[in-house]
Write an enzyme that holds these catalytic residues in place. Structure first.
Site, PDB file in Angstrom:
ATOM      1  N   GLU A  23       0.836  -1.214   0.000  1.00 60.44           N
ATOM      2  CA  GLU A  23       0.000   0.000   0.000  1.00 60.44           C
ATOM      3  C   GLU A  23       0.863   1.253   0.000  1.00 60.44           C
ATOM      4  O   GLU A  23       1.772   1.389   0.829  1.00 60.44           O
ATOM      5  CB  GLU A  23      -0.918  -0.009   1.231  1.00 60.44           C
ATOM      6  CG  GLU A  23      -1.891   1.166   1.234  1.00 60.44           C
ATOM      7  CD  GLU A  23      -2.896   1.104   2.384  1.00 60.44           C
ATOM      8  OE1 GLU A  23      -3.217  -0.005   2.847  1.00 60.44           O
ATOM      9  OE2 GLU A  23      -3.345   2.179   2.813  1.00 60.44           O
TER      10      GLU A  23
ATOM     11  N   ASP B  87       3.623 -14.482  11.571  1.00 62.28           N
ATOM     12  CA  ASP B  87       2.308 -14.852  11.048  1.00 62.28           C
ATOM     13  C   ASP B  87       1.340 -13.681  11.241  1.00 62.28           C
ATOM     14  O   ASP B  87       0.793 -13.490  12.322  1.00 62.28           O
ATOM     15  CB  ASP B  87       1.845 -16.099  11.818  1.00 62.28           C
ATOM     16  CG  ASP B  87       0.496 -16.606  11.363  1.00 62.28           C
ATOM     17  OD1 ASP B  87      -0.224 -15.887  10.664  1.00 62.28           O
ATOM     18  OD2 ASP B  87       0.160 -17.744  11.720  1.00 62.28           O
TER      19      ASP B  87
HETATM   20  C1  MEV Z   1      -5.631   3.495   5.098  1.00 61.74           C
HETATM   21  O1  MEV Z   1      -4.956   2.326   4.736  1.00 61.74           O
HETATM   22  C2  MEV Z   1      -5.631   3.678   6.602  1.00 61.74           C
HETATM   23  C3  MEV Z   1      -6.440   4.858   7.109  1.00 61.74           C
HETATM   24  O2  MEV Z   1      -7.770   4.786   6.625  1.00 61.74           O
HETATM   25  C4  MEV Z   1      -6.414   4.780   8.615  1.00 61.74           C
HETATM   26  C5  MEV Z   1      -7.312   5.781   9.302  1.00 61.74           C
HETATM   27  O3  MEV Z   1      -8.347   6.199   8.714  1.00 61.74           O
HETATM   28  O4  MEV Z   1      -7.009   6.106  10.451  1.00 61.74           O
HETATM   29  C6  MEV Z   1      -5.874   6.153   6.623  1.00 61.74           C
END
Ligand code: MEV
Length: 439
Positions: free
Chosen positions: A85, A296
């Protein structure tokens, strides 16, 4: 309808791909090429990966990145993260830098107690079972000595065995509820081996227990398995600083930032739609380090989310306060991790990740992982209450689109500049690129 395939696991890798191509990919040569292009040319390395699991036909790459500048209990570390990501590693690095100038992260392991259970059915008098259990306990511990000997040398082993009467929930259902300390190993094999031995001894000894009736002697073992719920294997990570050092935004002072931040955390504490996303952000950091260090992540995910609901309602894993002008932000999570055994001595990148982390013990790794999760959450909430999350995400997304379109370095430079003050959407990036290309 086509017939199910028989003996697939016995096929060679080539045969598996050929079968796949034939059955599901219309003999598409390109598809086969994609699979093979991920093979490693180093035969031994490839074989190692093939043998981690079953029916391997290729490798699935994930980026292996580094988030530097993490000051944890006074020690500066660069944290390896395996994650696909965008923005996660950038966010972690940003949070590390931010807290690096504000005292860094403090982390502490509160306990390291793991759990496994033998689930069994006993049809009889529960008082008698309890008496039997008292005589059985030393025998259980003795029976696992060959398994526990080495673990005990390292300071771990079986910490306790309890008999639990669960008949109020399910007819005739009892458990041996066992606690373990597995030191630097995650301990799944150790725990499961001990449990299976306990189950065997329980069943055999019941047959010999004079007070049991014939029916009572017939204990039925249902299953023997560790629990991935480890609420007594907890690590705490924390950051704190005076309010007047809290904001790095000239448009917002520390008090205003803290007010917004605390409210955002409060919302995650009381509202589960937000809590799940909030905690997902924490897991972005946790999973990436867990994966990079060969642990894991499914076990960790299951255990942490269960812990987030331990009081009956799913809630935020992180909490924040302001007291006497000091902002404090912390998290306590359960983590069953290992730095020996499993993939840790086999997977070359896992070995390297542990080397980068200066050969941590399981306790050290618990601290590092918790800090990565806390940092991730801080960065996410900070973005959400200030610029919004999309600014950072879209910057990364922009690069992904440009790479997909095979933009040249010059094109990238012009477009990145343009989108400093314009909203990134897939179509707007394509339109801009086309405009440049036409010129
Ligand atoms: C995205 O991968 C994670 C977030 O949505 C976490 C959050 O909203 O605190 C940005």
């Amino acid at each position: 309808m086509t017939e199910p395939v028989a003996g697939f696991s016995k096929f060679s890798k080539e045969e598996k791909i050929e079968w796949l191509s034939n059955r599901y990919l219309n003999n598409d040569k390109e598809a086969t090429k994609v699979l093979k292009q991920y093979w490693n040319e180093d035969y031994k390395l490839q074989q190692l990966h093939d043998e981690f699991t079953e029916n391997t036909i290729s490798n699935f790459y994930l980026p292996f990145g580094l988030a530097p500048n993490f000051l944890i209990n006074g020690k500066l570390l660069a944290i390896p993260m395996a994650i696909e990501e965008s923005s996660v590693i950038a966010a972690a690095s940003k949070a590390a830098k931010f807290w690096g100038t504000r005292g860094g992260f403090k982390a502490e392991v509160l306990n390291m107690n793991k759990i496994g259970q033998v689930h069994f059915i006993y049809n009889g008098d529960s008082g008698k079972l309890q008496r039997f259990f008292e005589t059985l306990k030393p025998q259980l511990l003795k029976a696992v000595k060959p398994i526990t000997k080495n673990m005990e040398k390292r300071g771990g082993g079986v910490l306790g065995i309890k008999l639990r009467d669960k008949t109020a929930d399910l007819k005739n259902y009892y458990q041996l509820h066992c606690n373990f300390d597995t030191r630097d190993s995650m301990g799944a094999n150790f725990i499961n081996s001990c449990l299976e031995k306990f189950a065997e001894v329980l069943q055999n000894e019941a047959q010999k227990f004079a007070d049991f009736t014939a029916e009572e002697k017939d204990i039925e073992i249902l299953m023997s398995i560790l629990s991935n719920y480890v609420p007594e294997c907890i690590v705490r990570a924390e950051v704190s600083c005076p309010l007047d050092e809290l904001s790095d935004d000239p448009e917002m002072d520390g008090q205003e930032f803290a007010d917004k931040f605390l409210r955002a955390i409060r919302i995650a504490e009381i509202e589960k739609y937000r809590a799940v996303t909030h905690n997902k952000g924490i897991m972005n950091g946790v999973d990436a380090v867990v994966l990079a260090t060969g642990n894991d992540f499914r076990a960790v995910e299951a255990g942490i989310h269960a812990y987030a609901a331990k009081d009956g309602e799913y809630t935020s894993l992180t909490h924040a306060t302001v007291e006497n002008g000091i902002f404090r932000f912390w998290m306590e999570i359960p983590l069953a991790l290992g730095t020996v055994g499993g993939l840790t001595s086999l997977h070359p990148l896992v070995k390297l990740a542990l080397q980068i982390l200066q050969t941590p013990s399981a306790e050290d790794l618990m601290k590092i992982v918790a800090v990565a999760g806390l940092a991730q959450n801080f960065a996410a909430v900070k973005s959400l209450i200030t610029t919004g999350i999309q600014q950072g995400h879209m910057k990364m997304h922009l690069m992904n689109i440009l790479n997909q379109q095979q933009a040249t370095p010059q094109e990238k430079e012009i477009i990145v500049d343009y989108f400093r003050n314009n909203t990134v959407t897939h179509s707007s990036v394509i339109a801009q690129l086309e405009k440049i290309r036409q010129q």
